[in-house]
Motif scaffolding. Structure first.
Motif, PDB file in Angstrom:
ATOM      1  N   GLY A   1      -8.265 -13.413  -3.735  1.00 20.55           N
ATOM      2  CA  GLY A   1      -9.671 -12.981  -3.345  1.00 20.55           C
ATOM      3  C   GLY A   1      -9.655 -11.421  -3.491  1.00 20.55           C
ATOM      4  N   HIS A   2     -10.878 -11.083  -2.724  1.00 20.95           N
ATOM      5  CA  HIS A   2     -11.137  -9.603  -2.439  1.00 20.95           C
ATOM      6  C   HIS A   2      -9.933  -9.031  -2.108  1.00 20.95           C
ATOM      7  N   THR A   3      -9.254  -8.180  -2.943  1.00 19.88           N
ATOM      8  CA  THR A   3      -7.932  -7.127  -2.226  1.00 19.88           C
ATOM      9  C   THR A   3      -8.332  -6.576  -0.991  1.00 19.88           C
ATOM     10  N   GLY A   4      -9.263  -5.737  -0.922  1.00 20.09           N
ATOM     11  CA  GLY A   4      -9.711  -4.839   0.130  1.00 20.09           C
ATOM     12  C   GLY A   4      -9.691  -5.690   1.323  1.00 20.09           C
ATOM     13  N   ALA A   5     -10.517  -6.828   1.270  1.00 18.06           N
ATOM     14  CA  ALA A   5     -10.853  -7.900   2.282  1.00 18.06           C
ATOM     15  C   ALA A   5      -9.604  -8.500   2.844  1.00 18.06           C
ATOM     16  N   ALA A   6      -8.525  -8.544   1.948  1.00 12.64           N
ATOM     17  CA  ALA A   6      -7.163  -9.207   2.214  1.00 12.64           C
ATOM     18  C   ALA A   6      -6.534  -8.341   2.981  1.00 12.64           C
ATOM     19  N   VAL A   7      -6.508  -6.954   2.411  1.00 11.57           N
ATOM     20  CA  VAL A   7      -5.857  -6.113   3.455  1.00 11.57           C
ATOM     21  C   VAL A   7      -6.556  -5.727   4.666  1.00 11.57           C
ATOM     22  N   ALA A   8      -7.789  -5.867   4.705  1.00 10.14           N
ATOM     23  CA  ALA A   8      -8.524  -5.417   6.004  1.00 10.14           C
ATOM     24  C   ALA A   8      -8.313  -6.652   7.096  1.00 10.14           C
ATOM     25  N   ALA A   9      -8.497  -7.940   6.565  1.00 10.15           N
ATOM     26  CA  ALA A   9      -8.269  -8.945   7.588  1.00 10.15           C
ATOM     27  C   ALA A   9      -6.807  -9.174   8.041  1.00 10.15           C
ATOM     28  N   SER A  10      -5.670  -8.969   7.118  1.00 10.40           N
ATOM     29  CA  SER A  10      -4.417  -9.165   7.336  1.00 10.40           C
ATOM     30  C   SER A  10      -3.984  -8.231   8.621  1.00 10.40           C
ATOM     31  N   THR A  11      -4.394  -6.899   8.089  1.00  9.30           N
ATOM     32  CA  THR A  11      -4.213  -5.768   8.956  1.00  9.30           C
ATOM     33  C   THR A  11      -4.478  -6.033  10.313  1.00  9.30           C
ATOM     34  N   VAL A  12      -5.885  -6.367  10.350  1.00  9.96           N
ATOM     35  CA  VAL A  12      -6.543  -6.342  11.838  1.00  9.96           C
ATOM     36  C   VAL A  12      -5.945  -7.604  12.569  1.00  9.96           C
ATOM     37  N   LYS A  13      -5.675  -8.785  11.895  1.00  6.08           N
ATOM     38  CA  LYS A  13      -5.432 -10.189  12.432  1.00  6.08           C
ATOM     39  C   LYS A  13      -3.820 -10.214  12.636  1.00  6.08           C
ATOM     40  N   MET A  14      -2.944  -9.960  11.769  1.00  2.57           N
ATOM     41  CA  MET A  14      -1.671  -9.979  11.945  1.00  2.57           C
ATOM     42  C   MET A  14      -0.776  -8.670  12.473  1.00  2.57           C
ATOM     43  N   ARG A  15      -1.677  -7.509  12.509  1.00  6.22           N
ATOM     44  CA  ARG A  15      -1.036  -6.110  12.880  1.00  6.22           C
ATOM     45  C   ARG A  15       0.130  -5.812  12.141  1.00  6.22           C
ATOM     46  N   MET A  16       0.387  -4.656  12.402  1.00  4.98           N
ATOM     47  CA  MET A  16       1.602  -4.203  11.586  1.00  4.98           C
ATOM     48  C   MET A  16       3.018  -4.135  12.375  1.00  4.98           C
ATOM     49  N   SER A  17       3.858  -4.402  11.535  1.00  3.08           N
ATOM     50  CA  SER A  17       5.208  -4.388  11.890  1.00  3.08           C
ATOM     51  C   SER A  17       5.660  -3.462  12.963  1.00  3.08           C
ATOM     52  N   LYS A  18       6.542  -3.757  13.822  1.00  4.57           N
ATOM     53  CA  LYS A  18       7.035  -2.551  14.719  1.00  4.57           C
ATOM     54  C   LYS A  18       7.570  -1.357  14.241  1.00  4.57           C
ATOM     55  N   GLY A  19       6.935  -0.284  14.394  1.00  4.31           N
ATOM     56  CA  GLY A  19       7.551   0.949  13.753  1.00  4.31           C
ATOM     57  C   GLY A  19       6.707   1.441  12.393  1.00  4.31           C
ATOM     58  N   VAL A  20       6.005   0.379  12.025  1.00  5.09           N
ATOM     59  CA  VAL A  20       5.458   0.763  10.608  1.00  5.09           C
ATOM     60  C   VAL A  20       3.786   1.153  10.936  1.00  5.09           C
ATOM     61  N   ASP A  21       3.446   2.339   9.947  1.00  7.68           N
ATOM     62  CA  ASP A  21       2.125   3.050  10.359  1.00  7.68           C
ATOM     63  C   ASP A  21       1.084   2.425   9.513  1.00  7.68           C
ATOM     64  N   ARG A  22       1.268   1.892   8.098  1.00  8.44           N
ATOM     65  CA  ARG A  22       0.164   1.561   7.439  1.00  8.44           C
ATOM     66  C   ARG A  22       0.821   0.393   6.546  1.00  8.44           C
ATOM     67  N   PRO A  23       0.075  -0.644   5.828  1.00  8.40           N
ATOM     68  CA  PRO A  23       0.712  -1.762   5.027  1.00  8.40           C
ATOM     69  C   PRO A  23       0.791  -0.986   3.595  1.00  8.40           C
ATOM     70  N   CYS A  24       1.452  -1.595   2.691  1.00  8.61           N
ATOM     71  CA  CYS A  24       1.866  -1.167   1.212  1.00  8.61           C
ATOM     72  C   CYS A  24       1.856  -2.413   0.300  1.00  8.61           C
TER      73      CYS A  24
END
Length: 348
Positions: free
Chosen positions: A105-128
């Motif tokens: 589906g919507h790439t931006g939505a997948a990035v936004a939802a996953s980042t907010v819900k799953m959170r970043m791995s320890k030490g990581v600033d942003r997803p890639c």
């Protein structure tokens, strides 16, 4: 191991998604993959009947009231449509109910939802977003970032390099992947402030950093396994390549259908054209992983077919099985580029 699948995501969803799940569950090679299919259950009922899908020990249905349309803003997944299929999928990963999610589906939505819900791995600033690209000699290379972050700082690019390195090990089987930084010249003095500073820091990393690479080296070179850039540049490259590939196929079609003799030649070369198409076929890998999260998210192309969706599910399962998020976090700390310590260690 369970993988959540966004039944509503994609240009041809939910039909192709339900078909893909049905075929995957019948494949003996995938018997260790369980599916949680997420979407509007009333709207999905017809497709469940069409492909004879019923809840079982390997298949679970979860209702999601809405879907983030391609025309919606990325933030809709976490604001206006908190109960969308992709948001529910990401929440299932965060809750530990599933090991990963696959969505076309919507790439931006997948990035936004996953980042907010799953959170970043320890030490990581942003997803890639790491996208697999074809190479002239038959090989593959990884583009990181392919569109998750339009504005980046040196820490982001350095971390993308570490993430890409690990992805190359898992996907391409490279023991010591060569990492290159995309720039406008091979010398370390070339580029803008972002690439120059990133070059300086990457040169100090315990990775196989080969320096700057130029655009003409990406598809024809043989040395670089991972090309690092910000998501603005990466997404422009990705979409330009997609457009060029379509244009090239159209040019070939026009050239080979101008007269009877050329049509005969095209018929004789049919197998070669199939081979050419397969070499650049994104469906072979299913989708691109969103690396750096405290969970697994595979983002497929909007025009994904059942084949592509099945492969995206398989990649999600493989990443979860190999504990890629944990390995990324460990490697970030091993290289000393974790978010908390980066500024004090490398800021000039």
């Amino acid at each position: 191991m369970k993988i959540a699948v966004d039944a509503m995501g994609g240009d041809y969803a939910p039909d192709v998604v339900v078909q893909a799940v049905s075929e995957l569950l019948k494949d003996e090679n995938d018997k260790n993959i369980d599916i949680v299919l997420v979407g509007h259950l009333e709207k999905l009922a017809y497709y469940f009947e069409k492909y004879n899908l019923k809840p079982s020990s390997r298949l679970e249905f979860v209702h999601a009231e809405t879907v983030v349309e391609m025309s919606d803003l990325s933030t809709a997944a976490i604001r206006a449509k908190k109960n969308s299929s992709i948001t529910v999928c990401a929440g299932l990963v965060a809750d530990g109910h599933v090991a990963g999610v696959a969505s076309a589906g919507h790439t931006g939505a997948a990035v936004a939802a996953s980042t907010v819900k799953m959170r970043m791995s320890k030490g990581v600033d942003r997803p890639c977003i790491a996208s697999v690209m074809p190479r002239a000699n038959g090989g593959r290379w990884i583009l990181a970032d392919a569109g998750a972050n339009t504005d980046c700082n040196p820490m982001n690019l350095v971390q993308f390099a570490i993430m890409g390195e690990l992805y190359a090990k898992v996907l391409l089987g490279k023991s010591n992947p060569a990492i290159g930084l995309l720039s406008v010249g091979g010398e370390d003095c070339k580029g803008n402030d972002l690439t120059k500073e990133t070059f300086r820091i990457l040169s100090q990393m315990p990775i196989n950093f080969i320096g700057n690479v130029e655009g003409h080296d990406t598809f024809t070179g043989t040395e670089c396994d991972v090309v690092v850039c910000d998501g603005f540049v990466g997404n422009a490259i990705l979409k330009s390549c997609e457009s060029l590939a379509k244009a090239t196929m159209q040019w070939l079609k026009d050239a080979f259908t101008r007269n009877t003799f050329r049509k005969a030649g095209a018929l004789l070369a049919k197998e070669a054209f199939y081979e050419l198409k397969k070499h650049g076929d994104f469906e072979e890998y299913g989708g691109a992983p969103l690396l750096g999260l405290n969970g697994v998210c595979i983002i497929g192309h909007g025009i994904s077919s059942p084949k592509a969706i099945k492969n995206a599910i398989r990649v999600a399962h493989r990443f979860a099985e190999q504990r890629v998020p944990e390995k990324i976090s460990s490697r970030i700390y091993e290289c000393g580029v974790e978010k908390a310590a980066f500024a004090s260690r490398f800021q000039s």
